[in-house]
Design a protein around this motif. Sequence first.
Motif, PDB file in Angstrom:
ATOM      1  N   ASP A  64      -3.378   6.395   1.520  1.00  0.00           N
ATOM      2  CA  ASP A  64      -3.211   5.201   0.691  1.00  0.00           C
ATOM      3  C   ASP A  64      -2.043   5.440  -0.262  1.00  0.00           C
ATOM      4  N   PRO A  65      -0.839   4.963   0.099  1.00  0.00           N
ATOM      5  CA  PRO A  65       0.320   5.204  -0.772  1.00  0.00           C
ATOM      6  C   PRO A  65       0.210   4.526  -2.127  1.00  0.00           C
ATOM      7  N   GLY A  66      -0.708   3.550  -2.259  1.00  0.00           N
ATOM      8  CA  GLY A  66      -0.890   2.879  -3.536  1.00  0.00           C
ATOM      9  C   GLY A  66      -1.373   3.812  -4.626  1.00  0.00           C
ATOM     10  N   ASN A  67      -1.972   4.943  -4.230  1.00  0.00           N
ATOM     11  CA  ASN A  67      -2.435   5.924  -5.208  1.00  0.00           C
ATOM     12  C   ASN A  67      -1.355   6.917  -5.607  1.00  0.00           C
ATOM     13  N   SER A  68      -0.204   6.820  -4.971  1.00  0.00           N
ATOM     14  CA  SER A  68       0.867   7.768  -5.238  1.00  0.00           C
ATOM     15  C   SER A  68       1.576   7.431  -6.551  1.00  0.00           C
ATOM     16  N   PHE A  69       1.914   8.469  -7.284  1.00  0.00           N
ATOM     17  CA  PHE A  69       2.650   8.297  -8.537  1.00  0.00           C
ATOM     18  C   PHE A  69       3.994   7.627  -8.305  1.00  0.00           C
ATOM     19  N   TYR A  70       4.581   7.897  -7.145  1.00  0.00           N
ATOM     20  CA  TYR A  70       5.957   7.468  -6.899  1.00  0.00           C
ATOM     21  C   TYR A  70       6.105   5.949  -6.804  1.00  0.00           C
ATOM     22  N   ILE A  71       5.051   5.256  -6.405  1.00  0.00           N
ATOM     23  CA  ILE A  71       5.150   3.797  -6.356  1.00  0.00           C
ATOM     24  C   ILE A  71       4.153   3.139  -7.306  1.00  0.00           C
ATOM     25  N   ALA A  72       3.507   3.953  -8.129  1.00  0.00           N
ATOM     26  CA  ALA A  72       2.603   3.385  -9.137  1.00  0.00           C
ATOM     27  C   ALA A  72       3.382   2.916 -10.359  1.00  0.00           C
ATOM     28  N   GLN A  73       4.620   3.426 -10.500  1.00  0.00           N
ATOM     29  CA  GLN A  73       5.461   3.044 -11.619  1.00  0.00           C
ATOM     30  C   GLN A  73       6.519   2.039 -11.159  1.00  0.00           C
TER      31      GLN A  73
ATOM     32  N   PRO B 193       8.269   4.670 -18.771  1.00  0.00           N
ATOM     33  CA  PRO B 193       7.561   4.366 -17.516  1.00  0.00           C
ATOM     34  C   PRO B 193       6.710   3.114 -17.671  1.00  0.00           C
ATOM     35  N   THR B 194       6.843   2.218 -16.719  1.00  0.00           N
ATOM     36  CA  THR B 194       6.106   0.958 -16.752  1.00  0.00           C
ATOM     37  C   THR B 194       5.255   0.828 -15.498  1.00  0.00           C
ATOM     38  N   PRO B 195       3.929   0.817 -15.636  1.00  0.00           N
ATOM     39  CA  PRO B 195       3.089   0.659 -14.434  1.00  0.00           C
ATOM     40  C   PRO B 195       3.355  -0.681 -13.759  1.00  0.00           C
ATOM     41  N   THR B 196       3.237  -0.688 -12.431  1.00  0.00           N
ATOM     42  CA  THR B 196       3.419  -1.935 -11.703  1.00  0.00           C
ATOM     43  C   THR B 196       2.251  -2.875 -11.981  1.00  0.00           C
ATOM     44  N   ALA B 197       2.460  -4.154 -11.781  1.00  0.00           N
ATOM     45  CA  ALA B 197       1.422  -5.153 -12.053  1.00  0.00           C
ATOM     46  C   ALA B 197       0.310  -5.052 -11.012  1.00  0.00           C
ATOM     47  N   GLN B 198       0.485  -5.659  -9.850  1.00  0.00           N
ATOM     48  CA  GLN B 198      -0.531  -5.626  -8.812  1.00  0.00           C
ATOM     49  C   GLN B 198      -0.006  -5.011  -7.520  1.00  0.00           C
ATOM     50  N   VAL B 199       1.244  -5.276  -7.197  1.00  0.00           N
ATOM     51  CA  VAL B 199       1.822  -4.775  -5.959  1.00  0.00           C
ATOM     52  C   VAL B 199       2.540  -3.463  -6.219  1.00  0.00           C
ATOM     53  N   PRO B 200       2.214  -2.380  -5.513  1.00  0.00           N
ATOM     54  CA  PRO B 200       2.927  -1.115  -5.697  1.00  0.00           C
ATOM     55  C   PRO B 200       4.423  -1.289  -5.476  1.00  0.00           C
ATOM     56  N   ALA B 201       5.209  -0.484  -6.180  1.00  0.00           N
ATOM     57  CA  ALA B 201       6.662  -0.637  -6.155  1.00  0.00           C
ATOM     58  C   ALA B 201       7.265   0.008  -4.913  1.00  0.00           C
ATOM     59  N   GLY B 202       6.867  -0.479  -3.750  1.00  0.00           N
ATOM     60  CA  GLY B 202       7.418  -0.002  -2.490  1.00  0.00           C
ATOM     61  C   GLY B 202       8.057  -1.141  -1.729  1.00  0.00           C
ATOM     62  N   ILE B 203       9.059  -0.834  -0.918  1.00  0.00           N
ATOM     63  CA  ILE B 203       9.750  -1.880  -0.157  1.00  0.00           C
ATOM     64  C   ILE B 203       8.778  -2.584   0.778  1.00  0.00           C
ATOM     65  N   ALA B 204       8.008  -1.808   1.530  1.00  0.00           N
ATOM     66  CA  ALA B 204       7.063  -2.401   2.476  1.00  0.00           C
ATOM     67  C   ALA B 204       5.985  -3.206   1.754  1.00  0.00           C
ATOM     68  N   HIS B 205       5.527  -2.696   0.610  1.00  0.00           N
ATOM     69  CA  HIS B 205       4.507  -3.418  -0.148  1.00  0.00           C
ATOM     70  C   HIS B 205       5.040  -4.747  -0.668  1.00  0.00           C
TER      71      HIS B 205
END
Length: 226
Positions: free
Chosen positions: A73-82, A150-162
């Motif tokens: 689950d990449p949504g739990n990754s720090f790299y796209i949580a911000q 650092p700013t947490p993402t709202a609902q959608v993880p900060a990934g291109i595919a997401h």
Amino acid sequence: MLDAWGEANFVAAVGLFGGVLLGLAARLGRFCTLGAIEDFLYGGSDLRLRMWALAIGSAVVGSFGLMAFGLFDPGNSFYIAQQWSPVASIVGGGLFGYGMALAGSCGYGAIARLGGGDLRSFVIVLVMGISAYVTLSGPLAWIRVALFPPTPTAQVPAGIAHTIGDMSGLPVSGIGILLGALLIVLALKANTLRSDRSAMFWAVAVGLAATSAWAGMQYVSDDRPK
């Protein structure tokens, strides 16, 4: 498996597996960031740049393939949580690139050379490690946070595919696999890489190392009591 091995030993084994692959790719496959840039700019060869594209594409396909089967689950990754900061990426990338050129090696290449007994690489790795600590959680961390909070993402993880998945309604795993496949096609488009089976093998090995790390860490996370 964790009951038999212990969490620390299992994590170490996952790191060892990926580390061995990355080390062999650097030593035997000549996989190197700075080397790829130098080959392209000064030697007119894009082979190692295409190796990078193949490695990234393989890692993307592998990671989103794990996601498709519920193993990551990449949504739990720090790299796209911000939330992504373009300014921080440009400044950080510029500093890293400039330092890489001055040192004559990237961090990955320096670690690989250190394994071969290069004491100059030992100094590079040591200074990089101390500098990273000082900036991430040491005495200069407050400057980094003040300049690039650092700013947490709202609902959608900060990934291109997401992001594409949120806009289109298509499955994120499928989008990620497609994007990774496009990178692989781009890397293999030229005969320079297709004709070098050793380069292709080691590039895919780098992608496998990244995929194995995600799979291993997800396994540890899932096994922990909630």
